[in-house]
Design a protein around this motif. Structure first.
Motif, PDB file in Angstrom:
ATOM      1  N   THR A 123     -11.642   8.856  -9.607  1.00  0.00           N
ATOM      2  CA  THR A 123     -12.767   8.778  -8.676  1.00  0.00           C
ATOM      3  C   THR A 123     -12.851  10.053  -7.847  1.00  0.00           C
ATOM      4  O   THR A 123     -11.949  10.886  -7.854  1.00  0.00           O
ATOM      5  N   ARG A 147     -15.500   3.260 -11.176  1.00  0.00           N
ATOM      6  CA  ARG A 147     -15.675   4.507 -10.433  1.00  0.00           C
ATOM      7  C   ARG A 147     -15.016   5.677 -11.174  1.00  0.00           C
ATOM      8  O   ARG A 147     -15.542   6.786 -11.193  1.00  0.00           O
ATOM      9  N   TYR A 181      -9.025   4.570  -1.511  1.00  0.00           N
ATOM     10  CA  TYR A 181     -10.413   4.558  -1.988  1.00  0.00           C
ATOM     11  C   TYR A 181     -11.466   4.619  -0.897  1.00  0.00           C
ATOM     12  O   TYR A 181     -12.642   4.762  -1.193  1.00  0.00           O
ATOM     13  N   GLU A 230     -17.283   6.757 -13.947  1.00  0.00           N
ATOM     14  CA  GLU A 230     -18.404   7.569 -13.479  1.00  0.00           C
ATOM     15  C   GLU A 230     -18.024   9.045 -13.446  1.00  0.00           C
ATOM     16  O   GLU A 230     -18.767   9.911 -13.913  1.00  0.00           O
ATOM     17  N   ARG A 236     -22.598   3.948 -12.799  1.00  0.00           N
ATOM     18  CA  ARG A 236     -22.352   3.497 -11.436  1.00  0.00           C
ATOM     19  C   ARG A 236     -21.455   2.268 -11.478  1.00  0.00           C
ATOM     20  O   ARG A 236     -21.267   1.648 -12.514  1.00  0.00           O
ATOM     21  N   VAL A 237     -20.933   1.896 -10.311  1.00  0.00           N
ATOM     22  CA  VAL A 237     -20.140   0.681 -10.238  1.00  0.00           C
ATOM     23  C   VAL A 237     -20.953  -0.519 -10.702  1.00  0.00           C
ATOM     24  O   VAL A 237     -20.445  -1.430 -11.328  1.00  0.00           O
TER      25      VAL A 237
END
Length: 352
Positions: free
Chosen positions: A321, A22, A260, A25, A70-71
């Motif tokens: 993130t 994350r 998170y 990203e 993406r994850v």
């Protein structure tokens, strides 16, 4: 001028694997793709692989604006995985060898936060974003780091270290640290394996849980107060310290859900006096210098009712993130993440 190749290093060998993806990203969106070719490299125990759209490898297309990491990017059908040659950290694309000019490490946990990956990049001669081997190893070991900083005037909580196989004696722990206590893996992050313990009968189970994440466990005295966090980085000429963030978790403490899943209020700048904010910022800069940090770090504190910042943890590869603190603090400071990324990359490349 030829564009440099930048690797965002994500994944890793710990429970923080998906958190790292994350972060990757967001980092991909921050790094200037008009200036750099940016690739994501995912590290697992059995493989190091560059991931990219299939058309990049097939056509040599350098236009990167279409990549959305993406994850689950490693299993997307439109993505190609290419093995990295660990001898020099290069890979083959379209019949040519691609060599990296810089590594931005965003692995939370081993091997990216404890100095191992930094040692590898030192050996293959690639500059990277984080602190070096010694600072990484020091800060990853919470207990040793606390003792080091305590001896240099930084306030930290009292704690006990348990090694795997060592007998747990709850009555002695309570006698030494009182209750409640925090039981946490000595090495690790993202609050995996962390418990707040209010009764002596709960200590053994909390220790067992923490040992699933680390070979050593730290039991820490509870400090009453408000959690604050503050980031900083080394610019070309001086250390820039960001505004302080106040952390108000919905849960009992700042656990994984708070970090998170949005179960927290994050208030930047913090609702504190200018004097207290300056004290936390000065402490953060002092810690940065003491450990020999590089790139961006974040230091977490508990601020007691008498306005004493007690250091909780140092994050040498802080989360990036969408819900994390550094982007919030950069925005509150009126700065730009892309400019900061460029400065970190160029400063390190120019020193090599």
């Amino acid at each position: 001028m030829m564009m440099k190749n930048i690797a965002i290093i994500a994944g890793g060998y710990s429970s923080e694997f998906e958190v790292s993806l994350r972060s990757a990203e967001n980092l991909y969106t921050f790094i200037d793709k008009e200036r750099y070719h940016v690739y994501v490299v995912i590290l697992k125990q059995d493989s190091w692989k560059v991931v990219m759209p299939k058309e990049w490898e097939d056509t040599g297309n350098e236009t990167q604006h279409g990549l959305q990491t993406r994850v689950n990017l490693q299993i997307r059908p439109d993505m190609r995985e290419i093995e990295v040659d660990k001898n020099d950290f290069s890979f083959r694309r379209g019949g040519e060898t691609v060599r990296f000019d810089f590594a931005y490490i965003t692995i939370h946990g081993t091997p990216g936060e404890n100095g191992l990956l930094q040692g590898y990049f030192d050996m293959v001669g690639i500059p990277y974003s984080t602190c070096g081997v010694l600072a990484g190893a020091l800060t990853f070991n919470k207990y040793i780091c606390n003792q080091f900083l305590r001896n240099r005037g930084i306030a930290v909580s009292d704690s006990i270290l348990l090694q795997k196989g060592q007998q747990v004696m709850p009555e002695k722990i309570v006698e030494s640290l009182s209750l409640p206590v925090f039981v946490k893996p000595n090495e690790g992050g993202s609050s995996f394996g962390v418990s707040k313990v209010r009764e002596a009968s709960q200590i053994q189970a909390a220790v067992d849980k923490a040992f699933h994440e680390s070979n050593a466990v730290m039991i820490e005295r509870f400090v009453q107060g408000v959690e604050m966090t503050c980031g900083c980085y080394q610019s070309k000429n001086h250390i820039i310290v960001f505004p302080v963030t106040e952390v108000v978790p919905e849960n009992d403490f700042f656990d994984y859900g708070a970090k998170y899943n949005g179960e927290v209020q994050e208030i930047t700048p913090a609702r504190i006096s200018t004097g207290l904010a300056s004290k936390i910022q000065r402490e953060t800069e002092k810690i940065y210098k003491l450990i020999g940090a590089q790139g961006i770090i974040r230091v977490d504190y508990i601020v007691t009712p008498d306005e004493m910042p007690v250091m909780l943890e140092i994050n040498t590869t802080p989360g990036m993130t969408a819900t994390r603190f550094i982007p919030q603090q950069v925005q509150a400071a009126g700065l730009n993440m892309t400019d900061i990324m460029t400065e970190i990359i160029e400063n390190k490349i120019n020193k090599y």
